[in-house]
Design a protein around this motif. Structure first.
Motif, PDB file in Angstrom:
ATOM      1  N   THR A  33      19.460  44.154  34.426  1.00 23.21           N
ATOM      2  CA  THR A  33      20.862  44.305  34.827  1.00 23.21           C
ATOM      3  C   THR A  33      20.976  44.256  36.345  1.00 23.21           C
ATOM      4  N   VAL A  34      20.057  44.918  37.040  1.00 20.56           N
ATOM      5  CA  VAL A  34      20.045  44.873  38.506  1.00 20.56           C
ATOM      6  C   VAL A  34      19.892  43.423  38.955  1.00 20.56           C
ATOM      7  N   ARG A  35      18.959  42.713  38.350  1.00 25.13           N
ATOM      8  CA  ARG A  35      18.742  41.309  38.726  1.00 25.13           C
ATOM      9  C   ARG A  35      19.983  40.457  38.443  1.00 25.13           C
ATOM     10  N   TYR A  36      20.652  40.731  37.334  1.00 20.76           N
ATOM     11  CA  TYR A  36      21.884  40.010  37.000  1.00 20.76           C
ATOM     12  C   TYR A  36      22.953  40.263  38.057  1.00 20.76           C
ATOM     13  N   TYR A  37      23.125  41.511  38.454  1.00 20.24           N
ATOM     14  CA  TYR A  37      24.100  41.837  39.501  1.00 20.24           C
ATOM     15  C   TYR A  37      23.729  41.153  40.820  1.00 20.24           C
ATOM     16  N   GLN A  38      22.441  41.025  41.080  1.00 18.47           N
ATOM     17  CA  GLN A  38      22.009  40.317  42.287  1.00 18.47           C
ATOM     18  C   GLN A  38      22.388  38.839  42.191  1.00 18.47           C
ATOM     19  N   ARG A  39      22.134  38.213  41.052  1.00 18.48           N
ATOM     20  CA  ARG A  39      22.493  36.801  40.876  1.00 18.48           C
ATOM     21  C   ARG A  39      24.001  36.588  41.015  1.00 18.48           C
ATOM     22  N   ARG A  40      24.789  37.570  40.581  1.00 17.82           N
ATOM     23  CA  ARG A  40      26.250  37.483  40.676  1.00 17.82           C
ATOM     24  C   ARG A  40      26.752  37.808  42.082  1.00 17.82           C
ATOM     25  N   GLY A  41      25.869  38.246  42.966  1.00 17.77           N
ATOM     26  CA  GLY A  41      26.257  38.563  44.329  1.00 17.77           C
ATOM     27  C   GLY A  41      26.844  39.955  44.503  1.00 17.77           C
ATOM     28  N   GLN A  93      36.574  41.256  39.398  1.00 22.53           N
ATOM     29  CA  GLN A  93      37.396  42.259  40.061  1.00 22.53           C
ATOM     30  C   GLN A  93      36.525  43.226  40.866  1.00 22.53           C
ATOM     31  N   ILE A  94      35.367  43.559  40.337  1.00 25.30           N
ATOM     32  CA  ILE A  94      34.452  44.454  41.047  1.00 25.30           C
ATOM     33  C   ILE A  94      33.973  43.800  42.335  1.00 25.30           C
ATOM     34  N   ALA A  95      33.682  42.507  42.271  1.00 21.14           N
ATOM     35  CA  ALA A  95      33.279  41.792  43.486  1.00 21.14           C
ATOM     36  C   ALA A  95      34.385  41.873  44.530  1.00 21.14           C
ATOM     37  N   GLU A  96      35.626  41.717  44.090  1.00 22.37           N
ATOM     38  CA  GLU A  96      36.749  41.813  45.026  1.00 22.37           C
ATOM     39  C   GLU A  96      36.875  43.224  45.582  1.00 22.37           C
ATOM     40  N   LEU A  97      36.707  44.227  44.725  1.00 26.24           N
ATOM     41  CA  LEU A  97      36.774  45.610  45.193  1.00 26.24           C
ATOM     42  C   LEU A  97      35.661  45.901  46.203  1.00 26.24           C
ATOM     43  N   LEU A  98      34.479  45.381  45.953  1.00 18.43           N
ATOM     44  CA  LEU A  98      33.375  45.578  46.894  1.00 18.43           C
ATOM     45  C   LEU A  98      33.688  44.927  48.239  1.00 18.43           C
ATOM     46  N   ALA A  99      34.304  43.762  48.195  1.00 19.87           N
ATOM     47  CA  ALA A  99      34.686  43.090  49.440  1.00 19.87           C
ATOM     48  C   ALA A  99      35.765  43.895  50.159  1.00 19.87           C
ATOM     49  N   LEU A 100      36.692  44.460  49.397  1.00 18.07           N
ATOM     50  CA  LEU A 100      37.745  45.283  49.995  1.00 18.07           C
ATOM     51  C   LEU A 100      37.165  46.556  50.601  1.00 18.07           C
ATOM     52  N   ASP A 101      36.090  47.063  49.995  1.00 12.18           N
ATOM     53  CA  ASP A 101      35.453  48.273  50.496  1.00 12.18           C
ATOM     54  C   ASP A 101      34.965  48.079  51.927  1.00 12.18           C
ATOM     55  N   GLY A 117      36.468  46.263  54.098  1.00  7.37           N
ATOM     56  CA  GLY A 117      37.636  46.140  54.968  1.00  7.37           C
ATOM     57  C   GLY A 117      38.572  47.310  54.778  1.00  7.37           C
ATOM     58  N   SER A 118      39.844  47.027  54.984  1.00 10.82           N
ATOM     59  CA  SER A 118      40.811  48.116  54.844  1.00 10.82           C
ATOM     60  C   SER A 118      42.072  47.640  54.138  1.00 10.82           C
ATOM     61  N   ASP A 119      41.912  46.746  53.160  1.00 11.88           N
ATOM     62  CA  ASP A 119      43.064  46.235  52.420  1.00 11.88           C
ATOM     63  C   ASP A 119      43.388  47.178  51.264  1.00 11.88           C
ATOM     64  N   HIS A 120      43.943  48.312  51.620  1.00 15.04           N
ATOM     65  CA  HIS A 120      44.273  49.326  50.622  1.00 15.04           C
ATOM     66  C   HIS A 120      45.325  48.817  49.646  1.00 15.04           C
ATOM     67  N   ALA A 121      46.229  47.992  50.098  1.00 18.27           N
ATOM     68  CA  ALA A 121      47.298  47.480  49.228  1.00 18.27           C
ATOM     69  C   ALA A 121      46.711  46.647  48.091  1.00 18.27           C
ATOM     70  N   ARG A 122      45.717  45.808  48.392  1.00 19.79           N
ATOM     71  CA  ARG A 122      45.111  44.979  47.354  1.00 19.79           C
ATOM     72  C   ARG A 122      44.303  45.838  46.389  1.00 19.79           C
ATOM     73  N   ALA A 123      43.572  46.811  46.905  1.00 16.95           N
ATOM     74  CA  ALA A 123      42.817  47.713  46.037  1.00 16.95           C
ATOM     75  C   ALA A 123      43.765  48.471  45.110  1.00 16.95           C
ATOM     76  N   GLN A 124      44.890  48.898  45.660  1.00 20.36           N
ATOM     77  CA  GLN A 124      45.883  49.604  44.847  1.00 20.36           C
ATOM     78  C   GLN A 124      46.463  48.672  43.794  1.00 20.36           C
ATOM     79  N   ALA A 125      46.727  47.425  44.147  1.00 17.89           N
ATOM     80  CA  ALA A 125      47.266  46.453  43.187  1.00 17.89           C
ATOM     81  C   ALA A 125      46.274  46.218  42.055  1.00 17.89           C
ATOM     82  N   LEU A 126      44.993  46.099  42.371  1.00 18.35           N
ATOM     83  CA  LEU A 126      43.980  45.924  41.325  1.00 18.35           C
ATOM     84  C   LEU A 126      43.940  47.138  40.403  1.00 18.35           C
ATOM     85  N   ALA A 127      44.016  48.322  40.979  1.00 15.81           N
ATOM     86  CA  ALA A 127      44.010  49.539  40.170  1.00 15.81           C
ATOM     87  C   ALA A 127      45.239  49.597  39.268  1.00 15.81           C
ATOM     88  N   ARG A 128      46.387  49.240  39.800  1.00 15.53           N
ATOM     89  CA  ARG A 128      47.615  49.267  38.983  1.00 15.53           C
ATOM     90  C   ARG A 128      47.567  48.226  37.862  1.00 15.53           C
TER      91      ARG A 128
END
Length: 136
Positions: free
Chosen positions: A17-25, A68-76, A78-89
């Protein structure tokens, strides 16, 4: 610093699973140490990798897709709280829809179970209902 096996254990997943997550970036793949080190040149993962793996697992448990997790990690980073909130909603809306589906299914099954217990003659209403829907 830990090996891939230690990282997997810390995150409650398997090594593959770790290796899979690595392949997915989603997780970085550290470089192998140069030279003939005593640990056989095994890659080492730091506390940040453990934190990131636990984040991935928690986000999956909340129902986020790997995209979506990849996007959340990218947001982490930065500081795009609005996008993180939109994903959560969006995820909350999807969960609310799924909960409504499950409540409807529970209600239907409860009615069928009550009908089944109400009579001993004829076909079982539960089996007849599923058969009519092509489930059996």
């Amino acid at each position: 610093m830990t090996t891939i096996a230690g990282l997997a254990r810390a995150g409650g997943v398997g090594v593959e699973t770790v290796r899979y997550y690595q392949r997915r970036g989603l997780l970085p793949t550290p470089e192998r140490p140069a030279g003939g080190s005593r640990d056989g040149g095994a890659r080492r993962y730091d506390g940040e990798a453990v934190r990131r793996l636990r984040f991935i697992r928690s986000a999956q448990a909340a129902g986020f897709t790997l995209e979506q997790i990849a996007e959340l990690l990218a947001l982490d980073a930065g500081s795009d709280h609005a996008r993180a909130q939109a994903l959560a909603r969006e995820r909350i809306a999807a969960l609310d829809a799924r909960i409504a589906e499950l409540e409807t299914a529970r209600s239907s099954l409860r009615r069928l179970a009550d009908a089944c217990s109400a009579g001993d003659h004829g076909p079982c209403p539960i089996l007849a209902s599923f058969e009519a829907q092509g489930a059996i």
